[in-house]
Design a protein around this motif. Structure first.
Motif: not given
Length: 221
Positions: A159-162, A168-170, A205-206
């Motif tokens: 869901l979100q990458e830092f 993540i959602i399981t 990610a950028s």
């Protein structure tokens, strides 16, 4: 006749003026003759015309008028403001695996277009290089190795990458925060399984899209 007039000797009066013995008088006569014969503008000096000196004219390009740009730029939220507003916080009612399945389908189509269809003839190195720089939001990632045994086997939709963690959602509708360091993740797309070493993946990610990754044989956790 004209020919006889041209061949006639000079009169004594002119010979005394134009003779070789009177050079200063001849120069004065020449200057006076040219001054009366030449049509020149009033602002030109005759002596400057007779010296045959080149005049270098200075040239400067016209300066472009600089348009005033507003120095005020739109400032984004600071890290403290984002934390106070809970921008990155996912509400408990939204922490459901089924809600993010369409996001996963979009990611699969995105990777297929990025890897030219993921044909069976594609080399694993080609797919690996594409995934390293791809946006992983929506991918299903699994922890295959970790220094912390409790993380091994955790799998879910990203869901979100830092910079340092994956969120993540399981399938059990649980939100997990997994650190990248000291963990190895696997990503599967149409039968292609790619492994990601989180210790070498600690970028946003950028920033990752412009990074050049080096090939490593093995990395100890």
């Amino acid at each position: 006749s004209t020919e006889a007039l041209v061949r006639a000797p000079l009169p004594r009066e002119l010979l005394k003026v134009l003779g070789p013995q009177s050079g200063s008088k001849a120069a004065a006569f020449t200057e006076a003759f040219l001054g009366s014969s030449l049509q020149r503008p009033g602002n030109h000096d005759l002596k400057n015309l007779l010296t045959h000196k080149a005049v270098i004219l200075g040239y400067a390009r016209p300066k472009k008028q600089k348009t005033k740009r507003s120095s005020k730029r739109a400032k984004g939220l600071t890290a403290q403001q984002k934390k106070a507003l809970k921008v990155f916080q996912i509400r408990p009612e939204h922490q459901r695996y089924e809600l993010f399945l369409p996001l996963h389908d979009l990611w699969r189509r995105y990777v297929l277009d990025l890897c030219a269809g993921l044909k069976p003839t594609c080399s694993p190195q080609f797919v690996q290089q594409k995934l390293l720089k791809a946006d992983l939001h929506g991918a299903i990632i699994t922890v295959v190795r970790s220094k912390c045994p409790s993380y091994v086997g955790q799998s879910g939709i990203l869901l979100q990458e830092f910079k340092h963690v994956f969120k993540i959602i399981t399938r059990e509708d649980r939100l997990k925060v997994i650190p990248k360091r000291n963990s190895v993740f696997s990503v599967e797309v149409n039968g292609f399984v790619s492994h990601i070493y989180g210790s070498r993946f600690e970028q946003r990610a950028s920033e990752r899209s412009a990074k050049k990754f080096k090939v490593h044989g093995s990395i100890d956790l």
